[in-house]
Design an enzyme around this catalytic site. Sequence first.
Site, PDB file in Angstrom:
ATOM      1  N   HIS A 111      18.367  11.887 -41.619  1.00 26.88           N
ATOM      2  CA  HIS A 111      17.206  11.224 -42.203  1.00 26.88           C
ATOM      3  C   HIS A 111      17.650  10.338 -43.357  1.00 26.88           C
ATOM      4  CE1 HIS A 111      15.327  14.634 -40.151  1.00 26.88           C
ATOM      5  NE2 HIS A 111      14.216  13.945 -40.149  1.00 26.88           N
ATOM      6  N   LYS A 137      18.838  13.306 -33.416  1.00 20.61           N
ATOM      7  CA  LYS A 137      17.664  12.646 -34.005  1.00 20.61           C
ATOM      8  C   LYS A 137      18.102  11.839 -35.216  1.00 20.61           C
ATOM      9  CE  LYS A 137      13.494  13.596 -36.695  1.00 20.61           C
ATOM     10  NZ  LYS A 137      12.756  14.648 -37.420  1.00 20.61           N
ATOM     11  N   SER A 239      -8.445  -2.900 -30.941  1.00 17.97           N
ATOM     12  CA  SER A 239      -7.901  -3.435 -29.690  1.00 17.97           C
ATOM     13  C   SER A 239      -7.033  -2.424 -28.930  1.00 17.97           C
ATOM     14  CB  SER A 239      -7.115  -4.711 -29.961  1.00 17.97           C
ATOM     15  OG  SER A 239      -7.976  -5.744 -30.397  1.00 17.97           O
ATOM     16  N   LYS A 289      -3.153 -16.553 -36.335  1.00 11.91           N
ATOM     17  CA  LYS A 289      -3.769 -17.315 -35.248  1.00 11.91           C
ATOM     18  C   LYS A 289      -3.318 -18.779 -35.202  1.00 11.91           C
ATOM     19  CE  LYS A 289      -7.977 -14.653 -34.374  1.00 11.91           C
ATOM     20  NZ  LYS A 289      -9.458 -14.714 -34.249  1.00 11.91           N
ATOM     21  N   ASP A 325     -11.833 -16.296 -28.072  1.00  9.58           N
ATOM     22  CA  ASP A 325     -12.911 -16.104 -29.047  1.00  9.58           C
ATOM     23  C   ASP A 325     -14.064 -17.062 -28.815  1.00  9.58           C
ATOM     24  OD1 ASP A 325     -11.759 -14.017 -30.456  1.00  9.58           O
ATOM     25  OD2 ASP A 325     -10.744 -15.326 -31.886  1.00  9.58           O
TER      26      ASP A 325
END
Length: 505
Positions: A111, A137, A239, A289, A325
């Site tokens: 870790h 891990k 979403s 966007k 949209d």
Amino acid sequence: MICVTIACGSHKRMIEEWQNLANDRVKFVELRLDYLRKTPELHRLLPNRPSAVLATVRRKSDGGSWKGSEDERLKLLRTLIAEGVEYIDLESDVAPKIPRYGKTKRVVSYHNMEETPEDLDAIRNDILAHGDADVIKIATTPKSLEDVYRLIAFMKKSNREKGKPRTLAIAMTELGFLTRVLGRKWGAPYTYASFSDRRLIAPGLPFYKTLRDVYRYDEIDSDTEVFGVIADPVAHSLSPLVHNSAFAAQEMNRVYLPFRVPASELDSFFNNATEVFNLKGLSVTIPHKTAVINKLTQLDPAVEMINACNTVVFDGMNRYGYNTDYIAAALCIETAIAGRPVPMSEKSPLNGMGAMVLGAGGAGKALAYGLSERGARVIIADRDVDKGEQVAKSLGCEFCPWEERGGYVVEILANCTPIGMFPNVDESPMELKSLRGGMTVFDAVYNPETTYLLRMAREKGCKIVSGVEMFVGQACLQFKLFTGKRTSASFMRQIVRKELSAIHE
């Protein structure tokens, strides 16, 4: 396989949570014994255990809560092995000190709560040489998306080596969420999840029901196609819930993830998305966007006009940009006015109507374009005069200063600002006196579904259209672009409303 982490302060609570998980079909848990306020009483925890267990006693330096001495911790780890737990977690520096015994399998872990080291192979090779591991891990803290991509590449490469212990590589924090969901796609033996959706046990650790029921972790394989939404922030997005539910309903081997992509890392995301996890499709929202447009190879004409893209489809080296949209918003307003869905081929009821659009951002531009395309006379209001005038001019609309928005007589009012969004539910972008009976009032905000603006509009006898309708409409159009198949709007609407109801309980 999902390993559900139980981290409780009392033995009684830990036992109760373990049994609750077993009753919910969970077959593998991690007991974080370092969280117990008292010395672990193994005679209470281990006999007649309801499922397989991975026992962990984590030091504070590795992100744990162990309060005793290191000698006491090592003694406890040896005792757990002697008691025959199915799995034991041993840090990479500790594993050589604790020999294998009985049937207990060894998860040898590394870790790093500060960074993601450059040489991950060296860490793994050291564990292979000295740790006597059944599972390796490696959990690190990413400083950037590049760190996440390095961890993924490392996990994929490590798990292609035959005859070696399988490797689980986890990028902690929200940036690395995809490593927890998609690890199975790249050969990870299992992933971790939290027993509670109200407690933070480790950075980025998801709730087990979300991982199992929304992302369908146990069904992910090397052929699973990956979709997602990019935003910053992204944790609030509905979403993933609606698209994953639609994938599940049609039994598609697809998964849809939230990708937190800071604006400074948009280039990195697009440079790596296809190669690293074979991305097939994206929803795009704030703040990307507009910035995403120059990453694309082909644009729908509406994207060029609006200068905003909310949907990307990947096909080999090609990236196609769309905007769903504007269609969704215009159609749901038309449906409210006409009392029925209006085909695109039919003359629109919006034709000749006056429409006030509040906000010149991505949603405002899309709606103004959609209304104009269907024949409405659109006025755009925005606090930023330069921005608002530029958007209005580019779309052939009229601009009005924000302070004058209430002085226009229009048939349609559309809020495309975040005003009224949870938690600021008592705010409205328009005063009651500016609303008239017979108007159609639309609010792009969908959380809450019935905003303060819509409540006032209803009182005035207006037709109202909630942001849920636009959200569902654009999601249905995205689903069709992603898969080539249709999905049910009523199904998606039910999913959204159920989730919003749960949020506000």
